[in-house]
Design a protein around this motif. Structure first.
Motif, PDB file in Angstrom:
ATOM      1  N   HIS A   1      -4.362  -4.269   6.232  1.00  0.00           N
ATOM      2  CA  HIS A   1      -3.454  -3.996   5.200  1.00  0.00           C
ATOM      3  C   HIS A   1      -2.217  -4.613   5.488  1.00  0.00           C
TER       4      HIS A   1
ATOM      5  N   ARG B   1       0.815  -1.195  -0.107  1.00  0.00           N
ATOM      6  CA  ARG B   1       0.041  -0.037   0.179  1.00  0.00           C
ATOM      7  C   ARG B   1       0.873   1.348   0.086  1.00  0.00           C
TER       8      ARG B   1
ATOM      9  N   THR C   1      -3.616   4.332  -1.692  1.00  0.00           N
ATOM     10  CA  THR C   1      -4.378   3.412  -1.632  1.00  0.00           C
ATOM     11  C   THR C   1      -5.098   3.265  -0.457  1.00  0.00           C
ATOM     12  N   HIS C   2      -4.176   3.150   0.843  1.00  0.00           N
ATOM     13  CA  HIS C   2      -4.807   2.948   2.034  1.00  0.00           C
ATOM     14  C   HIS C   2      -5.974   4.025   2.325  1.00  0.00           C
TER      15      HIS C   2
END
Ligand code: MG
Length: 388
Positions: A206, A81, A85-86
């Motif tokens: 994640h 990530r 994107t996070h």
């Protein structure tokens, strides 16, 4: 044929009507906003929080999130990530929960998109270096810096600095910057609380995914943890025995889903007594959304495990050390010679401590931009570095 009624009709093209129809009374309704610091006329079809969300999405600080790593810095692969994107993953989880609880999705999304824009380059080690370098000027906090970005540094409009966001959106980020104060007494708006929960659900899940993919951890090691066993059981129950590559992705999916489901179950019960009451009554009561006791305990166990097994993993240590040294060197070069900063930062230095201004300039950089500016700062003894 009936005569048209004189009652005002609900028109779903109007955001206020949509909110009136769809949101709970305790949601933050656009019609109740306290407005902006610089007055602006209302938009014809976007509510104030939808405009805030769009302003954040179009800001240059937001775009730079694609060049900032979340945890794994430097040459550690391209799968894992970035902060961008996070951020989208947090926004997606938060919006889903907001919809179920009938809270304001536009405000929730605006807060989620803004929540990480103050992060410096090189993940957590960037923050540690800046905090240390700026200690004489009050330290550095990415949550506080996000407010400096949206109120001062972004240059989008001719008539005011910053993005001129709604007061509620700014207040939501301010809560993040003052977490200790926000943990007692009046509670933050439910939309703010949701983003906080979504952030922690997203990053734990994640980090598990990225660490597995990079081979820092194995599923067997993780299966020591109760919450992982719970997610694995659900995965096996739905899909049977799977190859490892597929198992990883489904495990992460279940890990998010079970935490979101648990939070919602608790939250639906917690907000029930406030049906029909306004957002302020909920804050006044001090209501704080939380996971069930079991999931809270299992989440803490996961977080301490990740802290030791991933964030302190030996493969990360040299990468972090090199990044820290580069940041520290560049900070000291610029404090000694502020003329090497871009013009707008030199101007800020006329009214602000030099440590703060150098810290702000460095904090806005992406990882790669920081590397090129560092090389230039070290190789060439004069000449300003580039603006971001
Ligand atoms: Mg985050």
């Amino acid at each position: 044929m009936d005569q048209p009624t004189s009652e005002p009709m609900i028109d779903l093209r109007r955001y206020a009507d949509r909110e009136h129809l769809l949101l709970a009374a305790y949601a933050m309704h656009s019609r109740e906003t306290a407005g902006r610091n610089h007055a602006e006329t209302a938009h014809s079809y976007r509510g104030p929080f939808a405009r805030d969300r769009d302003r954040i999405l179009h800001s240059s600080a937001f775009r730079r999130l694609s060049g900032k790593m979340q945890v794994f810095t430097g040459e550690m692969g391209i799968y894992h990530r970035t902060r961008l994107t996070h951020t989208f993953e947090v926004a997606s989880v938060a919006r889903t929960m907001a919809r179920v609880l009938r809270l304001n999705e536009d405000l929730t999304e605006a807060l989620a998109l803004m929540h990480d824009i103050g992060h410096p380059p090189f993940g957590h080690c960037g923050e540690d270096v800046l905090s240390h370098c700026m200690s004489a000027a009050g330290g550095f906090s990415h949550n506080g810096f996000a407010l400096v970005i949206v109120e001062q540094l972004e240059q989008r409009y001719a008539s005011f600095p910053g993005l001129n966001l709604s007061r509620e959106t700014l207040a939501g980020q301010d809560v993040r910057a003052h977490k200790a104060e926000a943990a007692v007494g009046r509670s933050p708006m439910l939309e703010v609380q949701l983003v906080d929960v979504a952030d922690s659900i997203a990053y734990d899940a994640h980090d598990v995914d990225d660490a597995l993919q990079m081979g820092l951890l194995s599923i067997e090691e993780l299966a020591e943890l109760a919450i992982i066993r719970r997610a694995l059981e659900r995965t096996r129950g739905r899909h049977g025995v799977l190859p490892k590559s597929q198992l990883r992705q489904l495990l992460v999916h279940e890990l998010i889903d079970l935490q979101v489901g648990d939070l919602l179950e608790q939250a639906i019960e917690a907000v029930r007594p406030f049906e029909g009451y306004c957002t302020d009554s909920v804050s006044e009561s001090g209501l704080r959304l939380a996971h069930s006791e079991t999931i809270s305990r299992e989440r803490s166990e996961l977080e301490s495990f990740l802290f030791n097994a991933v964030y302190r993993h030996e493969r990360l240590i040299p990468v972090r050390k090199a990044a820290s040294e580069r940041l520290d060197t560049m900070f000291n070069i610029l404090v000694r010679d502020p003329s090497r900063m871009p013009l707008r930062f030199r101007k800020r230095a006329e009214f602000n401590p030099i440590e703060s201004v150098v810290g702000e300039y460095i904090a806005g950089m992406t990882d790669a931009f920081c590397d090129t500016q560092y090389r230039y700062a070290v190789d060439s003894l004069t000449g300003p570095l580039a603006d971001w």
